[in-house]
Design a protein around this motif. Sequence first.
Motif, short mmCIF file in Angstrom:
data_model
loop_
_atom_site.label_atom_id
_atom_site.label_comp_id
_atom_site.label_asym_id
_atom_site.label_seq_id
_atom_site.Cartn_x
_atom_site.Cartn_y
_atom_site.Cartn_z
N ILE A 11 1.05 -1.21 0.12
CA ILE A 11 0.25 -0.08 0.02
C ILE A 11 0.85 1.33 0.03
N TYR A 12 1.98 1.30 0.83
CA TYR A 12 2.75 2.36 1.04
C TYR A 12 3.37 2.48 -0.37
N LEU A 37 0.81 4.34 -2.80
CA LEU A 37 0.66 5.55 -2.78
C LEU A 37 1.85 6.42 -2.99
N GLN A 93 1.07 14.76 1.33
CA GLN A 93 1.59 13.41 1.01
C GLN A 93 1.64 12.56 2.15
N ILE A 138 -0.91 9.36 3.34
CA ILE A 138 -0.45 8.09 3.49
C ILE A 138 -0.55 7.50 4.71
N VAL A 162 -4.30 6.61 5.37
CA VAL A 162 -4.46 5.28 4.50
C VAL A 162 -3.96 3.80 5.24
#
Length: 698
Positions: free
Chosen positions: A278-279, A282, A299, A303, A306
Amino acid sequence: MPFHPAPALKPYPFVRLVFALISGIALSWYLDPSFNSVISIGIAVACLVAAFSLMPESKRFALHWLRGCLILLLFAWAGMLLTWRQNIENNSSWFGQVYKPGDPLLLTIEEPLDEKPKSYKAVATVNAVYASENSWSNSEGKVLLYFKKDSAPQIDYGSQIIVRKPLQEIQNSGNPAALDYKRYCLFQGITHQAFLSRDDYTVLPNNNGNLFRRFLFLTRNAALRTIQKNIHSQKELGIAEALLIGYRNDLDKDVVQAYSDTGVVHIIAISGLHIGVIYSLLVALFSIVRSSRFKKWFQPVLILLVIWGFTLLAGAAPSISRAAVMFTCVLFGKLLARHGNVYNTLAASAFILLAWNPFYLWDVGFQLSYAAVLSISLFFNPLYKLLYIRNKMLRMMWQLTALTTSAQILALPLVVFHFHQFPLLFLLSNLVAVPLSSFILFGELLLFCFSWLPAAASFIGDVLQFMIGWMNSFIEHIDRIPFSVADGLHVLIWQFFLLYFFIIGCSTWLFRKTIPALIAAMASLITFFILVDVNSTYHKQQQKLVIYNVPHHSAIDFISGSACSFAGDSVVLADASIRNFNLKAANIRDHVYNAYFPNTLPNVNDVILQFGPKKVVLLDCPLSIPAKVEKKIPVDVIVICRNANISMTDLQALFDVDQIVVDGSNSQWKTAQWKKDCEQLHLRFHSVASDGAFTMKI
């Protein structure tokens, strides 16, 4: 002025602090000091710090090392205090301090009901205990509730109920080498349990749920419904649910065992792998946005939102919490323009998690997560640099190989110690499963985003089902290879530490070419094998009878050296979950696991078995007592099975018995009656259901 070289750990302040905290946590748990003792230690440390502060500056400078030691002592004491406080049984508001069996309890359901084959399961928080007429005493604590399926309970997250049935303290099975289930529950704040029918509780009209947690559960349910609507094969559905949000109820047992045997079970156990995917996604999305002051702050905030949203959605397991906290530390470092080293960041995340919950220290997922990440940090670059490959595709494969291999180095002793096995083909399985699972996770996130478009969702679901099916098939084929896993491994706690001494010594020798480190590594390895040989010799001479505590079943082992014969219900051997949970760990510890299955006794009942010098009787039906018994039959143990219609008076009349054992196949009320009769007749009585497994060494 003398030159003082910088200490090796000076660039890593959190490494020192986390070791001090861990020391305090371990001391507090294993020594179990009283609150007054913990406070006294804290006062003593504070006095030492004050005394050091009052020293002249020249003395303090000369004794600068003492200041560091005192700081570490303070953090060790903090670990002791945090652990004492985290133990719910030390809380003055714990309901166990005032609760008496039969007292009504006011409870709040803390999660949606989890459906089991014969019941619904849920964790509930204790709000109050009924003290006297129209008076409730506010209390804290958690209990485990099982609702019978006699009717569908109208209960959900946040429901408040009044329970009238007496609670039972959570107990261990008492089987040799079995999981310490009581400690496992205590670490989650759960101390009691109850099995409820519809008449044992009353549902109140009000709801005590938290709005944020309710939103998380609703989102989780929406994700489950989306997956279930678009993936139709049961095996693939279970993997998809586990991969996205850690929901494991629909997992196929055989598939999970295959993933475990091949070393890729981390794919379906929510972990840092998922956060990393996921990181990376993004960061890739933000890379197309032009740099600006707004992006610099927006940003990392997005992040973090999320990552933590996904962490909470997945249940905030220690493995994923570790990854979320670590990425949080990394992002804050970037915001502050401080790019710390990975070891300090890793230690900082561990420090935060252990300060939040000291009992994470005993969580296997927590241990494996940190061992794997630390191992990658130490060994990946040296291993990767061993080969230079020009071809980009082959270089990526070598990179993944080096990553997988390096992760296993420090995790290996933990895997063997906790799971008694090691996947020999982990490299092959991870080379395929890790990148494929990353694509699957990305596809599931895409499915969730396009769930409002039926055609797109259906197409994505079909693609995901195909990919998961192919991955399952590949893993199952690897698992069927005879040498895919080394099973039945057992190491003692000292052997466990010796393995780490060997790894540390070898690593130090390889990195720094120091001969003493190599000598220490070889000495550790030799000592390890000496202990293996001593342990093996001891078990070759063993002879013992073990009657296991297996609910509703009979299970008896006759162990002689490395040979083991089993008597009892065939379902215990046929059902892998029953066998693995109740018998496997004991068989591995006794070095009889590999010789287990061929030695199954026929159905022997109502006969006297000669086992070494001991005589054992297995009874599961009424006895025929002669009118006149001239001489009692001497026996050492009588085992009563399957609710046999037997009178203790008749047993005493026929046998001169040393020990009566009632196994797990008998009902509670019959066991209680037999126990009462034995007490009146002065017969030694052992119930495996309440007293744990019975072991008799010969």
